[in-house]
Design an enzyme around this catalytic site. Structure first.
Site, PDB file in Angstrom:
ATOM      1  N   SER A 109     -29.284  74.573  53.170  1.00  0.00           N
ATOM      2  CA  SER A 109     -29.535  75.764  52.806  1.00  0.00           C
ATOM      3  C   SER A 109     -29.913  75.648  51.498  1.00  0.00           C
ATOM      4  CB  SER A 109     -28.145  76.575  52.630  1.00  0.00           C
ATOM      5  OG  SER A 109     -27.251  76.180  51.985  1.00  0.00           O
ATOM      6  N   ASP A 113     -22.657  84.372  46.160  1.00  0.00           N
ATOM      7  CA  ASP A 113     -21.712  83.730  46.694  1.00  0.00           C
ATOM      8  C   ASP A 113     -21.266  82.436  45.791  1.00  0.00           C
ATOM      9  OD1 ASP A 113     -23.683  81.987  46.872  1.00  0.00           O
ATOM     10  OD2 ASP A 113     -24.146  82.088  49.181  1.00  0.00           O
ATOM     11  N   GLY A 152     -26.559  75.078  56.777  1.00  0.00           N
ATOM     12  CA  GLY A 152     -25.356  74.613  57.265  1.00  0.00           C
ATOM     13  C   GLY A 152     -25.449  73.194  57.602  1.00  0.00           C
ATOM     14  N   HIS A 157     -25.006  79.325  46.542  1.00  0.00           N
ATOM     15  CA  HIS A 157     -26.550  78.995  46.689  1.00  0.00           C
ATOM     16  C   HIS A 157     -27.384  79.457  45.535  1.00  0.00           C
ATOM     17  CE1 HIS A 157     -24.943  79.260  50.597  1.00  0.00           C
ATOM     18  NE2 HIS A 157     -25.754  78.223  51.016  1.00  0.00           N
ATOM     19  N   ASN A 199     -22.734  70.232  52.454  1.00  0.00           N
ATOM     20  CA  ASN A 199     -22.093  70.713  53.814  1.00  0.00           C
ATOM     21  C   ASN A 199     -20.722  69.982  54.114  1.00  0.00           C
ATOM     22  OD1 ASN A 199     -23.090  73.604  53.699  1.00  0.00           O
ATOM     23  ND2 ASN A 199     -24.793  72.631  54.470  1.00  0.00           N
TER      24      ASN A 199
END
Length: 179
Positions: free
Chosen positions: A8, A155, A45, A158, A74
């Site tokens: 991502s 979040d 992801g 990111h 991840n």
């Protein structure tokens, strides 16, 4: 051609299309009249296992001269076994090199809440793979970004649009040596 295989952080998650560091890279190459195109094969992801699985097809389809590997975050966020992450990164680097491409590994670090030992071991995976495979390495892709909350989306995982130029600047010195 430069192939970016990432997660991502390279797939413009939560960003306006065309505002991520990979697009900024394309623009810089064009602005500097460098004869390189960029294919962004990043998927939000994505894990190192997914990247390892996809690399052969991507190499055959695009025949890149450089492969930027931005994977592993991840794996760590999911608590996956670091030996698996290391093996997957090693095999991805080896696949790129076997196809005639020069690999560039983008290192990642974890926030301190994952525990010092795990975080240190995780960061060490990138150094270890780069050293053993003689691959170019950016030690910490989010250097100058990670410690600045205002450069993150809500979040707090990111990076936002403001961070993308810094991310490219972190990659550029290592990348320019390969092109």
């Amino acid at each position: 051609m430069i192939l970016v295989l990432g997660d991502s952080l390279s797939a413009e998650y939560g960003l306006r299309r065309g505002s991520g560091w990979v697009e900024l890279l394309s623009q810089r190459l064009q602005r500097e009249n460098r004869p390189w195109t960029v294919v962004n094969a990043s998927i939000s992801g994505e894990t190192t296992s997914g990247g390892r699985t996809r690399i052969a097809d991507l190499l055959a389809r695009h025949r890149p001269g450089v492969v930027v590997i931005e994977l592993g975050g991840n794996d760590a966020l999911r608590g996956l076994d670091l030996s698996l992450t290391e093996r997957n990164l090693r095999e991805t680097v080896q696949a790129a090199r076997s196809a005639g491409a020069r690999p560039l590994l983008l290192g990642m670090m974890l926030p301190p809440n994952y525990g010092r030992t795990y975080a240190e071991r995780f960061a060490g995976v990138y150094r270890k793979v780069a050293a053993s495979e003689k691959s170019a390495l950016v030690p910490f892709f989010l250097d100058g970004v990670a410690e600045r909350l205002e450069l993150f989306q809500p979040d707090r995982i990111h990076p936002n649009e403001q961070a993308q130029a810094r991310m490219l600047e972190n990659v550029w010195p290592a990348l320019v040596k390969l092109i």
